[in-house]
Write a protein that holds these residues in place. Sequence first.
Motif, PDB file in Angstrom:
ATOM      1  N   ARG A 263       0.686  -1.143  -0.155  1.00  0.00           N
ATOM      2  CA  ARG A 263       0.072   0.045  -0.069  1.00  0.00           C
ATOM      3  C   ARG A 263       0.594   1.201   0.046  1.00  0.00           C
ATOM      4  N   ARG A 264       1.834   1.165   0.631  1.00  0.00           N
ATOM      5  CA  ARG A 264       2.990   2.206   0.484  1.00  0.00           C
ATOM      6  C   ARG A 264       3.455   2.504  -0.704  1.00  0.00           C
TER       7      ARG A 264
ATOM      8  N   ASN B 176       6.806   5.455  -9.222  1.00  0.00           N
ATOM      9  CA  ASN B 176       7.750   5.461  -8.159  1.00  0.00           C
ATOM     10  C   ASN B 176       8.967   5.861  -8.714  1.00  0.00           C
TER      11      ASN B 176
ATOM     12  N   THR C 154       1.737  -0.378   7.352  1.00  0.00           N
ATOM     13  CA  THR C 154       2.851  -0.194   6.721  1.00  0.00           C
ATOM     14  C   THR C 154       3.746   0.270   7.612  1.00  0.00           C
ATOM     15  N   SER C 155       3.500   0.552   8.788  1.00  0.00           N
ATOM     16  CA  SER C 155       4.344   0.889  10.029  1.00  0.00           C
ATOM     17  C   SER C 155       4.731  -0.396  10.722  1.00  0.00           C
TER      18      SER C 155
ATOM     19  N   THR D 260       0.071   4.203  -2.744  1.00  0.00           N
ATOM     20  CA  THR D 260      -0.497   5.497  -2.202  1.00  0.00           C
ATOM     21  C   THR D 260       0.754   6.368  -1.937  1.00  0.00           C
ATOM     22  N   LEU D 261       1.905   5.921  -1.685  1.00  0.00           N
ATOM     23  CA  LEU D 261       2.975   6.755  -1.371  1.00  0.00           C
ATOM     24  C   LEU D 261       2.744   7.426  -0.058  1.00  0.00           C
ATOM     25  N   LYS D 262       2.106   6.656   0.983  1.00  0.00           N
ATOM     26  CA  LYS D 262       1.841   7.251   2.217  1.00  0.00           C
ATOM     27  C   LYS D 262       2.015   5.909   3.178  1.00  0.00           C
ATOM     28  N   ARG D 263       2.574   6.527   4.564  1.00  0.00           N
ATOM     29  CA  ARG D 263       2.441   5.308   5.429  1.00  0.00           C
ATOM     30  C   ARG D 263       1.297   5.180   6.007  1.00  0.00           C
ATOM     31  N   ASP D 264       0.804   4.081   6.642  1.00  0.00           N
ATOM     32  CA  ASP D 264      -0.499   3.999   7.256  1.00  0.00           C
ATOM     33  C   ASP D 264      -0.143   2.869   8.403  1.00  0.00           C
TER      34      ASP D 264
END
Length: 153
Positions: free
Chosen positions: A59-60, A141, A70-71, A63-67
């Motif tokens: 997902r990172r 990316n 992905t942590s 979306t290029l976002k941490r959630d």
Amino acid sequence: MCTLGNLIWLLVGGLTMSLVWMLVSILAFVSIVGIPWARACWTISDFAFTPFGKEIISRRDLTLKRDIGTSVLGSVGNAIWFIFAGFWLALGHAVSGALCCLTVIGIPFGIQHFKLAELAVAPIGKTIVSNELAHAAREANAKSALAQLRSEA
């Protein structure tokens, strides 16, 4: 071609493993503490039913976002998952993949089982999208990373 691949896939272990994923999803949901994994298992059962034309991606990366998945908490969740269900699902896919790879015709199906085995080890933080979307996300990316490297140099 994807449709034909998915039809043959159902005969070489796809249907069985999809039903196993559904069963694990139901068990996780009934256990209450497994609810965070239940939805993921249900989604993966759909992927295990018809994997051709779809791809697993972080997902990172998408979306290029941490959630949360992905942590570090996602890594802890994956470790817990592996202990209770991931090992057995990965083993089922690995054995099915090895059996498929005994014939030349079965190699593409074996590869799909190996992808699912990898997903069974650590499903948190992953999502399933079309091949085209996964390719576009990875390409975007790569372009972004290249631009960043060039600006640093």
